[in-house]
Design an enzyme around this catalytic site. Structure first.
Site, mmCIF file in Angstrom:
data_model
loop_
_atom_site.group_PDB
_atom_site.id
_atom_site.type_symbol
_atom_site.label_atom_id
_atom_site.label_comp_id
_atom_site.label_asym_id
_atom_site.label_seq_id
_atom_site.Cartn_x
_atom_site.Cartn_y
_atom_site.Cartn_z
ATOM 1 N N TYR A 104 3.968 5.923 11.181
ATOM 2 C CA TYR A 104 4.306 4.550 11.560
ATOM 3 C C TYR A 104 5.131 3.800 10.517
ATOM 4 C CZ TYR A 104 0.139 3.700 8.641
ATOM 5 O OH TYR A 104 -0.777 3.695 7.617
ATOM 6 N N ARG A 118 0.855 -1.182 0.000
ATOM 7 C CA ARG A 118 0.000 0.000 0.000
ATOM 8 C C ARG A 118 0.891 1.232 0.000
ATOM 9 N NH1 ARG A 118 -2.270 0.778 5.383
ATOM 10 N NH2 ARG A 118 -0.908 2.598 5.500
ATOM 11 N N HIS A 148 -3.855 4.352 4.569
ATOM 12 C CA HIS A 148 -4.947 3.383 4.684
ATOM 13 C C HIS A 148 -6.237 3.981 4.133
ATOM 14 C CE1 HIS A 148 -7.389 0.179 6.345
ATOM 15 N NE2 HIS A 148 -8.145 1.085 6.933
#
Length: 380
Positions: free
Chosen positions: A279, A266, A270
């Site tokens: 993160y 990805r 998200h």
């Protein structure tokens, strides 16, 4: 088939090889086991796949921009996962039925869902984006993993009907930790129903890395249920197509379910409400950018002398056309009327719902005509 076959080494878990037919550098790899499954993909078909990949990325970029501009409430980007979606979707027959998560907008495009319909839910103008039976694809499931149960149930219906169509369900790596997915695999394995579990392992379940939620390869979880599995380079459109065709063929001939783990990445957040820089290591993103699914097909076309100026112009024009349609459809989408909330709840008349609608209509009427009230306010 319980093991994946070779091409590129993957170091997660046991380090088994991934199925790969096109390298990140655009080199076509010969593979005796999987080449026969894509022998019909000649130059014309390869160019068509490249068009799909490019247009889907443009849809994603345009939708992200629309969200940032306040035209959409939210958007789940699929940047970097185009090959997993195109390769699998283009392997399906029109009578196969798809149950997806909220990120398979590329699959929806390949099934013929209009760009405007893809955006309806995200603009907040409808409870559902399209009629599932016109394209044999259910509208996206937001509840993580729930669509795997729907697909398994549908596959049981196919089996009872004696048909040879297949149910296909898409979900991410995070969903494999949900009870729904595991329960669906129990039923699928027990009754040997024609369903394909397609897991897009994009390495991040929001902010949780896949290495934390699973210390073995995700495809290995299917083996515990007695379900054959395949691990494929999810950034290789040909390899994904070959693996999906293998799984579909098994299902059509009474071989039961198959679990496909498409190892991809990805590249974006998200959703547009997420900030992956909090993160995720930038170096990891850079490493995966070198494996971009579109760039590798472009390199292959270039090697074959197919990436001409004329072809590039065609691709640009097609992508621009779809982007214009997407934007115009989004901005021009009519606002729903208050009573529209009662539409399409049930397929047949329902007195309980009719009573609610009547009460709500009388409640709205108590405010008078909004347009007339606004006019009077303006006069004052």
């Amino acid at each position: 088939m319980g093991v994946a076959a070779g091409g590129t080494e993957d170091h997660h878990g046991s380090g088994r090889n991934l199925i790969q037919l096109i390298t990140p550098e655009g080199e076509r790899i010969s593979h005796p086991e999987f080449d026969p499954w894509v022998k019909d993909i000649g130059d014309e078909q390869l160019c068509s796949l490249f068009e799909d990949l490019t247009v889907i990325r443009r849809i994603d970029v345009e939708a992200t921009a629309l969200q940032r501009q306040g035209e959409l409430g939210l958007w789940p980007p699929l940047l970097g996962q185009e090959a997993a979606q195109v390769g699998s979707a283009r392997a399906l027959r029109s009578d196969d039925f798809i149950f997806s998560s909220y990120r398979e907008n590329g699959v929806a495009y390949c099934r013929g869902v209009g760009p405007t319909d893809i955006l309806r839910v995200w603009r907040g103008n409808a409870s559902s984006g399209w009629d599932p039976y016109t394209v044999n694809m259910a509208t996206p499931q937001i509840i993580i993993g729930a669509q795997t149960l729907h697909a398994t149930g549908y596959a049981m219906g196919i089996q009872n009907d004696g048909a040879d169509s297949v149910a296909v369900t898409y979900f991410g790596d995070g969903a494999t930790s949900e009870g729904d997915v595991n329960e669906a695999m129990v039923f699928a394995a027990s009754f040997q129903v024609p369903v394909v579990f397609f897991c897009s392992n994009n390495h991040w379940a929001i902010s949780e890395p896949v290495r934390l939620q699973s210390h073995v390869q995700l495809a290995g979880r299917a083996a515990g249920f007695g379900i054959p599995n395949l691990r494929v380079d999810g950034n290789d459109v040909l390899a994904v197509m070959a693996a999906t065709r293998v799984a579909l063929d098994r299902a059509r001939h009474g071989g039961g379910p198959t679990f496909i783990e498409a190892v991809t990445y990805r590249m974006g957040p998200h959703t547009t409400a997420d900030d992956p820089t909090r993160y995720r290591d930038a170096n990891e993103l850079e490493d995966w950018a070198a494996k971009d699914p579109i760039e590798r097909v472009k390199a292959l076309l270039d090697r074959k002398g197919l990436y001409t100026d004329q072809f590039q112009q065609h691709i640009r024009e097609k992508a621009d056309q779809v982007a214009r349609e997407l934007r115009a459809g989004c901005i021009g989408m009519p606002e729903p009327e208050p009573l529209d909330v009662f539409k399409h709840v049930y397929s047949s008349p329902n007195s309980w719902l009719d009573r609610q609608q009547d009460h709500y209509a009388r409640y709205l009427a108590s405010f008078g005509d909004p347009a007339e009230a606004a006019s009077q306010e303006g006069a004052r």
